[in-house]
Design a protein around this motif. Structure first.
Motif, PDB file in Angstrom:
ATOM      1  N   THR A 113      35.932  17.439  94.720  1.00  0.00           N
ATOM      2  CA  THR A 113      34.611  16.788  94.710  1.00  0.00           C
ATOM      3  C   THR A 113      33.528  17.708  95.251  1.00  0.00           C
ATOM      4  O   THR A 113      32.336  17.404  95.120  1.00  0.00           O
ATOM      5  N   LEU A 114      33.915  18.838  95.855  1.00  0.00           N
ATOM      6  CA  LEU A 114      32.933  19.772  96.405  1.00  0.00           C
ATOM      7  C   LEU A 114      32.304  20.598  95.274  1.00  0.00           C
ATOM      8  O   LEU A 114      32.877  20.732  94.198  1.00  0.00           O
ATOM      9  N   GLU A 115      31.130  21.151  95.522  1.00  0.00           N
ATOM     10  CA  GLU A 115      30.393  21.916  94.519  1.00  0.00           C
ATOM     11  C   GLU A 115      30.604  23.417  94.744  1.00  0.00           C
ATOM     12  O   GLU A 115      30.116  23.978  95.727  1.00  0.00           O
ATOM     13  N   PRO A 116      31.340  24.089  93.846  1.00  0.00           N
ATOM     14  CA  PRO A 116      31.602  25.522  94.034  1.00  0.00           C
ATOM     15  C   PRO A 116      30.382  26.402  93.751  1.00  0.00           C
ATOM     16  O   PRO A 116      30.348  27.564  94.134  1.00  0.00           O
ATOM     17  N   LYS A 117      29.372  25.857  93.064  1.00  0.00           N
ATOM     18  CA  LYS A 117      28.149  26.615  92.763  1.00  0.00           C
ATOM     19  C   LYS A 117      26.939  25.747  93.136  1.00  0.00           C
ATOM     20  O   LYS A 117      26.303  25.148  92.259  1.00  0.00           O
ATOM     21  N   PRO A 118      26.604  25.663  94.391  1.00  0.00           N
ATOM     22  CA  PRO A 118      25.559  24.734  94.837  1.00  0.00           C
ATOM     23  C   PRO A 118      24.177  25.004  94.248  1.00  0.00           C
ATOM     24  O   PRO A 118      23.333  24.120  94.217  1.00  0.00           O
ATOM     25  N   GLY A 119      23.946  26.227  93.777  1.00  0.00           N
ATOM     26  CA  GLY A 119      22.618  26.540  93.253  1.00  0.00           C
ATOM     27  C   GLY A 119      22.455  26.329  91.768  1.00  0.00           C
ATOM     28  O   GLY A 119      21.364  26.501  91.234  1.00  0.00           O
ATOM     29  N   ARG A 120      23.517  25.940  91.074  1.00  0.00           N
ATOM     30  CA  ARG A 120      23.417  25.914  89.608  1.00  0.00           C
ATOM     31  C   ARG A 120      22.505  24.819  89.077  1.00  0.00           C
ATOM     32  O   ARG A 120      22.040  24.904  87.944  1.00  0.00           O
ATOM     33  N   VAL A 121      22.247  23.793  89.893  1.00  0.00           N
ATOM     34  CA  VAL A 121      21.320  22.752  89.453  1.00  0.00           C
ATOM     35  C   VAL A 121      19.916  23.328  89.272  1.00  0.00           C
ATOM     36  O   VAL A 121      19.111  22.805  88.511  1.00  0.00           O
ATOM     37  N   PHE A 122      19.633  24.457  89.945  1.00  0.00           N
ATOM     38  CA  PHE A 122      18.333  25.112  89.818  1.00  0.00           C
ATOM     39  C   PHE A 122      18.400  26.343  88.917  1.00  0.00           C
ATOM     40  O   PHE A 122      17.421  27.070  88.805  1.00  0.00           O
ATOM     41  N   ASN A 123      19.556  26.576  88.311  1.00  0.00           N
ATOM     42  CA  ASN A 123      19.781  27.814  87.560  1.00  0.00           C
ATOM     43  C   ASN A 123      18.751  27.987  86.466  1.00  0.00           C
ATOM     44  O   ASN A 123      18.682  27.210  85.524  1.00  0.00           O
ATOM     45  N   SER A 124      17.944  29.032  86.556  1.00  0.00           N
ATOM     46  CA  SER A 124      16.862  29.259  85.590  1.00  0.00           C
ATOM     47  C   SER A 124      17.382  29.667  84.218  1.00  0.00           C
ATOM     48  O   SER A 124      16.645  29.651  83.248  1.00  0.00           O
ATOM     49  N   ASP A 125      18.657  30.060  84.130  1.00  0.00           N
ATOM     50  CA  ASP A 125      19.202  30.454  82.827  1.00  0.00           C
ATOM     51  C   ASP A 125      19.588  29.252  81.985  1.00  0.00           C
ATOM     52  O   ASP A 125      19.764  29.352  80.786  1.00  0.00           O
ATOM     53  N   ASN A 126      19.746  28.097  82.637  1.00  0.00           N
ATOM     54  CA  ASN A 126      20.142  26.900  81.899  1.00  0.00           C
ATOM     55  C   ASN A 126      18.918  26.182  81.343  1.00  0.00           C
ATOM     56  O   ASN A 126      18.585  25.080  81.738  1.00  0.00           O
ATOM     57  N   ASN A 127      18.210  26.863  80.436  1.00  0.00           N
ATOM     58  CA  ASN A 127      17.002  26.280  79.863  1.00  0.00           C
ATOM     59  C   ASN A 127      17.353  25.092  78.987  1.00  0.00           C
ATOM     60  O   ASN A 127      18.354  25.092  78.288  1.00  0.00           O
ATOM     61  N   ILE A 128      16.492  24.085  79.033  1.00  0.00           N
ATOM     62  CA  ILE A 128      16.710  22.920  78.187  1.00  0.00           C
ATOM     63  C   ILE A 128      16.445  23.302  76.736  1.00  0.00           C
ATOM     64  O   ILE A 128      15.423  23.905  76.425  1.00  0.00           O
ATOM     65  N   LYS A 129      17.356  22.967  75.877  1.00  0.00           N
ATOM     66  CA  LYS A 129      17.183  23.243  74.458  1.00  0.00           C
ATOM     67  C   LYS A 129      16.939  21.922  73.736  1.00  0.00           C
ATOM     68  O   LYS A 129      17.735  21.010  73.836  1.00  0.00           O
ATOM     69  N   TYR A 130      15.841  21.867  73.026  1.00  0.00           N
ATOM     70  CA  TYR A 130      15.488  20.645  72.315  1.00  0.00           C
ATOM     71  C   TYR A 130      16.097  20.671  70.916  1.00  0.00           C
ATOM     72  O   TYR A 130      15.955  21.648  70.188  1.00  0.00           O
ATOM     73  N   VAL A 131      16.777  19.611  70.573  1.00  0.00           N
ATOM     74  CA  VAL A 131      17.368  19.482  69.239  1.00  0.00           C
ATOM     75  C   VAL A 131      16.554  18.469  68.449  1.00  0.00           C
ATOM     76  O   VAL A 131      16.440  17.313  68.841  1.00  0.00           O
ATOM     77  N   ILE A 132      15.957  18.937  67.370  1.00  0.00           N
ATOM     78  CA  ILE A 132      15.181  18.057  66.513  1.00  0.00           C
ATOM     79  C   ILE A 132      15.950  17.900  65.206  1.00  0.00           C
ATOM     80  O   ILE A 132      16.090  18.864  64.455  1.00  0.00           O
ATOM     81  N   PRO A 133      16.471  16.710  64.913  1.00  0.00           N
ATOM     82  CA  PRO A 133      17.214  16.522  63.661  1.00  0.00           C
ATOM     83  C   PRO A 133      16.333  16.812  62.445  1.00  0.00           C
ATOM     84  O   PRO A 133      15.166  16.420  62.402  1.00  0.00           O
ATOM     85  N   ASP A 134      16.901  17.526  61.493  1.00  0.00           N
ATOM     86  CA  ASP A 134      16.174  17.819  60.252  1.00  0.00           C
ATOM     87  C   ASP A 134      16.352  16.699  59.240  1.00  0.00           C
ATOM     88  O   ASP A 134      15.488  16.499  58.387  1.00  0.00           O
ATOM     89  N   VAL A 135      17.487  16.010  59.327  1.00  0.00           N
ATOM     90  CA  VAL A 135      17.749  14.888  58.418  1.00  0.00           C
ATOM     91  C   VAL A 135      18.416  13.754  59.193  1.00  0.00           C
ATOM     92  O   VAL A 135      19.012  13.971  60.251  1.00  0.00           O
ATOM     93  N   HIS A 136      18.298  12.556  58.660  1.00  0.00           N
ATOM     94  CA  HIS A 136      18.898  11.369  59.274  1.00  0.00           C
ATOM     95  C   HIS A 136      19.740  10.646  58.226  1.00  0.00           C
ATOM     96  O   HIS A 136      19.395  10.615  57.038  1.00  0.00           O
ATOM     97  N   ILE A 137      20.849  10.090  58.692  1.00  0.00           N
ATOM     98  CA  ILE A 137      21.653   9.224  57.839  1.00  0.00           C
ATOM     99  C   ILE A 137      21.320   7.785  58.225  1.00  0.00           C
ATOM    100  O   ILE A 137      21.535   7.379  59.365  1.00  0.00           O
ATOM    101  N   GLU A 138      20.789   7.029  57.279  1.00  0.00           N
ATOM    102  CA  GLU A 138      20.392   5.658  57.555  1.00  0.00           C
ATOM    103  C   GLU A 138      21.144   4.697  56.638  1.00  0.00           C
ATOM    104  O   GLU A 138      21.713   5.102  55.613  1.00  0.00           O
ATOM    105  N   LYS A 139      21.139   3.439  57.035  1.00  0.00           N
ATOM    106  CA  LYS A 139      21.928   2.431  56.332  1.00  0.00           C
ATOM    107  C   LYS A 139      21.012   1.382  55.713  1.00  0.00           C
ATOM    108  O   LYS A 139      20.062   0.912  56.338  1.00  0.00           O
ATOM    109  N   ASP A 140      21.312   1.033  54.476  1.00  0.00           N
ATOM    110  CA  ASP A 140      20.611  -0.046  53.777  1.00  0.00           C
ATOM    111  C   ASP A 140      21.677  -0.993  53.244  1.00  0.00           C
ATOM    112  O   ASP A 140      22.255  -0.752  52.188  1.00  0.00           O
TER     113      ASP A 140
END
Length: 440
Positions: free
Chosen positions: A217-244
């Motif tokens: 339960t301990l955190e082996p990398k206490p600083g990773r929550v602030f890790n600047s390399d873990n940039n948020i990547k936004y995923v924008i779907p190009d297509v959607h599957i919808e139901k009719d």
């Protein structure tokens, strides 16, 4: 390959965000290209425009003019919604400021904080820090202890053992056996050698497992929550599957991509500038460039739509029932169905995403090799991985299934698969071996 064809291929490979950036640049470059949402919003005098176009043509398309000519207005941009990158250093320095240390002590504390990496570990030795600042090691060690008391707990440790020790002390742990195992038997815990630890230390197996669970339960990398390399990547779907009703259909998502058109200014200027060859040549060049861009974007949209529609046809069972029903699919199969080369299919699915009620998936996810079932039915490797995951999730943790046992179970389900393939798929999914999954 012509420049136009190279451009069309490049545009096909873009995801929506990349395409937006490309279009924005083209709108700056080409005065006869505009987004439809901006149409008729500019009131530029034709004579003034004529003078400026002549100036551009003679001065290698002065970029400063282009920036001024395009109306400045706020447009949708993800950068506007991305928060400031709050780093570990940003988090530690205010704590140092309120620590009540003297000016000299603060100087050492700041230096220590600057020597902490993204995972929260001190990267310089006490001797190096003391030598750099001209202070004795005992003084530096005392300030380090102060920094190690900051949040997140375990920060500024020199190794993982010290990091875990700080966290256990912070939790008020008093059991020496916990410290002993955390500091000396981490590798055994990682490999689930609970019985060996119990035997070596003369402890009960269940007690060792309880201690191991606490350590995990301990955190082996206490600083990773602030890790600047873990940039948020936004995923924008190009297509959607919808139901009719019972029918599924594909809907393109191009709302974030501006619709382009030829500016009315082109036609007005075209009539006024007949006879001026140099300017007429420039106008025609920009006009043709704008037309080709509009055509390439429309072609990209149609190609992605057709490819997604064929994926829906091939993987209909997946979209209705889930991952277990995913079928093997190749680029060539889709290319033949759509009437395009498989390399074009590869470009069309590159970095593109599809959204359905099962979640958001990269289009590449639906293309995979497969295995033969005993009844001749092809099974996707992703489908088989899902079966393996379900078996592991349902196993008795005190007696987990071996790879051979999982292979036998799948064979009974009609899947022709070997133990070695099970091991390969299991490792690809990050599932540990049966000996490491075992609980006492």
């Amino acid at each position: 390959m012509t420049q136009e064809l190279i451009q069309a291929i490049k545009i096909l490979q873009f995801n929506n965000q990349e395409l937006n950036e490309y279009i924005e640049n083209e709108l700056l470059e080409n005065p006869f290209l505009e987004a439809q949402k901006e149409a008729n919003e500019r009131a530029v005098d034709i004579d003034e425009l004529r003078e400026r176009l002549l100036e551009i043509n003679q001065n290698a398309k002065d970029s400063e003019y282009l920036d001024n000519w395009v109306s400045e207005k706020e447009e949708f941009s993800f950068e506007r919604y991305v928060s400031y990158k709050y780093t570990l250093v940003d988090h530690l320095l205010p704590q140092l400021a309120f620590s009540g240390l003297s000016e000299e002590e603060l100087k050492v504390g700041r230096y220590i904080i600057e020597c902490i990496d993204d995972n929260g570990y001190l990267t310089s030795s006490i001797e190096e820090i003391s030598s750099a600042l001209g202070v004795d090691c005992e003084f530096t060690e005392r300030i380090l202890k102060v920094v190690q008391g900051f949040d997140p707990v375990g920060v500024a440790a020199r190794n993982i053992e010290e990091c875990l020790k700080i966290q256990l002390e912070n939790k008020g742990e008093s059991d020496k056996r916990v410290f002993d195992i955390a500091l000396n038997r981490l590798e055994d815990i990682g490999n689930n050698r609970i019985s060996q630890i119990a035997k070596d230390m003369g402890l009960d197996v269940l007690e060792v497992q309880r201690i191991a669970d606490k350590i995990k339960t301990l955190e082996p990398k206490p600083g990773r929550v602030f890790n600047s390399d873990n940039n948020i990547k936004y995923v924008i779907p190009d297509v959607h599957i919808e139901k009719d009703g019972e029918d599924l259909f594909v809907r393109s998502d191009d709302e974030g991509v501006p619709r382009l058109s030829i500016s009315p200014l082109y036609y007005e200027l075209k009539e006024k500038e007949e006879g001026e060859e140099e300017l007429e040549s420039y106008i025609n060049e920009k006009f043709n460039s704008a037309l080709w861009l509009i055509k390439s974007i429309e072609q990209r949209k149609n190609t992605i739509y057709k490819v997604a529609s064929e994926i829906l046809k091939f993987q209909d069972a997946f979209f209705r029932k889930g991952t277990k029903y995913l079928k093997p699919l190749t680029l060539k199969q889709v290319g033949d169905a759509v009437g395009i080369h498989e390399s074009t299919v590869s470009r069309a699915i590159n970095g593109k995403y599809i959204e359905c009620d099962k979640g958001v998936f990269e289009l590449k996810y639906f293309f995979s090799g497969g295995l033969k079932g005993f009844e001749g039915e092809d099974l996707s490797s992703n489908s088989v991985k899902e079966m393996i995951k379900e078996i592991v999730d349902s196993e008795n943790p005190k007696n987990p299934y071996s790879d051979l046992k999982i292979a036998e179970m799948l064979n009974k389900e009609g899947v022709d698969i070997s133990r070695r393939t099970i091991a390969k798929y299991r490792e690809a999914m990050g599932i540990q071996s049966s000996s490491k999954r075992r609980r006492f």
